[in-house]
Design a protein around this motif. Structure first.
Motif, PDB file in Angstrom:
ATOM      1  N   CYS A 169     119.990 -51.784 -50.644  1.00  0.00           N
ATOM      2  CA  CYS A 169     118.605 -51.799 -51.128  1.00  0.00           C
ATOM      3  C   CYS A 169     118.154 -53.234 -51.364  1.00  0.00           C
ATOM      4  N   PRO A 170     116.924 -53.555 -50.987  1.00  0.00           N
ATOM      5  CA  PRO A 170     116.421 -54.900 -51.272  1.00  0.00           C
ATOM      6  C   PRO A 170     116.393 -55.168 -52.779  1.00  0.00           C
ATOM      7  N   ALA A 171     116.556 -56.423 -53.137  1.00  0.00           N
ATOM      8  CA  ALA A 171     116.582 -56.806 -54.555  1.00  0.00           C
ATOM      9  C   ALA A 171     115.191 -57.031 -55.124  1.00  0.00           C
ATOM     10  N   SER A 172     114.172 -56.978 -54.262  1.00  0.00           N
ATOM     11  CA  SER A 172     112.806 -57.139 -54.737  1.00  0.00           C
ATOM     12  C   SER A 172     111.927 -56.091 -54.066  1.00  0.00           C
ATOM     13  N   MET A 173     110.727 -55.965 -54.587  1.00  0.00           N
ATOM     14  CA  MET A 173     109.798 -54.965 -54.068  1.00  0.00           C
ATOM     15  C   MET A 173     108.451 -55.633 -53.831  1.00  0.00           C
ATOM     16  N   ASP A 174     107.774 -55.232 -52.784  1.00  0.00           N
ATOM     17  CA  ASP A 174     106.446 -55.758 -52.497  1.00  0.00           C
ATOM     18  C   ASP A 174     105.438 -54.988 -53.333  1.00  0.00           C
ATOM     19  N   VAL A 199     112.661 -45.002 -52.083  1.00  0.00           N
ATOM     20  CA  VAL A 199     113.892 -44.229 -52.033  1.00  0.00           C
ATOM     21  C   VAL A 199     114.712 -44.683 -50.830  1.00  0.00           C
ATOM     22  N   THR A 200     115.993 -44.893 -51.056  1.00  0.00           N
ATOM     23  CA  THR A 200     116.934 -45.143 -49.969  1.00  0.00           C
ATOM     24  C   THR A 200     118.011 -44.072 -50.061  1.00  0.00           C
ATOM     25  N   ILE A 201     118.252 -43.393 -48.945  1.00  0.00           N
ATOM     26  CA  ILE A 201     119.234 -42.310 -48.958  1.00  0.00           C
ATOM     27  C   ILE A 201     120.338 -42.571 -47.946  1.00  0.00           C
ATOM     28  N   ALA A 221     128.007 -48.312 -54.909  1.00  0.00           N
ATOM     29  CA  ALA A 221     127.827 -49.768 -54.855  1.00  0.00           C
ATOM     30  C   ALA A 221     127.320 -50.205 -53.481  1.00  0.00           C
ATOM     31  N   LEU A 222     127.829 -49.596 -52.416  1.00  0.00           N
ATOM     32  CA  LEU A 222     127.371 -49.939 -51.069  1.00  0.00           C
ATOM     33  C   LEU A 222     125.900 -49.572 -50.877  1.00  0.00           C
ATOM     34  N   LEU A 223     125.505 -48.427 -51.412  1.00  0.00           N
ATOM     35  CA  LEU A 223     124.106 -48.029 -51.303  1.00  0.00           C
ATOM     36  C   LEU A 223     123.206 -49.018 -52.039  1.00  0.00           C
ATOM     37  N   LEU A 224     123.607 -49.408 -53.232  1.00  0.00           N
ATOM     38  CA  LEU A 224     122.805 -50.370 -53.989  1.00  0.00           C
ATOM     39  C   LEU A 224     122.719 -51.712 -53.273  1.00  0.00           C
TER      40      LEU A 224
END
Length: 166
Positions: A135-140, A149-151, A129-132
């Protein structure tokens, strides 16, 4: 160099093409194709613009994967980049600003964006949940590929987590 005659599926001026070339990393040499959006993509694009005002995108679907080592994470990222390299649709960006219509611009090379984050985790916190949340809620969508990818290293779980957004 790109000329309007080379783009057969969209009516573009030389100025339109200049704007497209300026927006693509690597310029004209990195552009494989340009064409209009398909009807389904037009609907997705509409919702993207509508949702962008609220800072989220209903079509962004994050998937969290777990790995037992950083080496496996890096191997997965390398394999995913090979998939992106092979498939045009994954190397596609959508450009529309100051253009006569929204367009798909297929790039020859689109490096996968990888961000590593450090999570501040308290006992009982859910690392996924913390990782999510990180992450931004939108994408360019003006940037290819339309996945990233976010790790993070989950020290408490002694594993690596990856949020793959597409």
């Amino acid at each position: 160099v790109l000329t309007p005659e080379m783009v057969t599926l969209a009516e573009l001026t030389a100025d339109d093409l200049d704007r497209i070339v300026e927006a693509v990393p690597g310029g004209a040499a990195n552009i494989a194709d340009i064409y209009p959006l398909a009807p389904l993509q037009e609907g997705i694009f509409f919702h993207h613009l509508l949702d962008a005002e609220q800072g989220r995108d209903v079509y962004i679907l994050p998937t969290v994967l777990g790995f037992d080592s950083r080496q496996r994470v890096d191997e997965f990222i390398t394999a995913l980049q090979r998939v992106v390299d092979r498939h045009d649709i994954l190397r596609t960006a959508v450009l529309w600003e100051n253009l006569p219509q929204p367009l798909q611009v297929v790039q020859r090379r689109a490096p996968l964006r990888v961000e590593e984050v450090v999570l501040t985790r308290s006992p009982g916190d859910d690392a996924t949940a913390l990782l999510l949340e990180a992450c931004p809620a939108s994408m360019d969508i003006r940037l290819a590929p339309m996945l990233d990818v976010t790790i993070t290293h989950d020290v408490g779980g002694d594993r690596w987590l990856m949020a793959l957004r597409s």
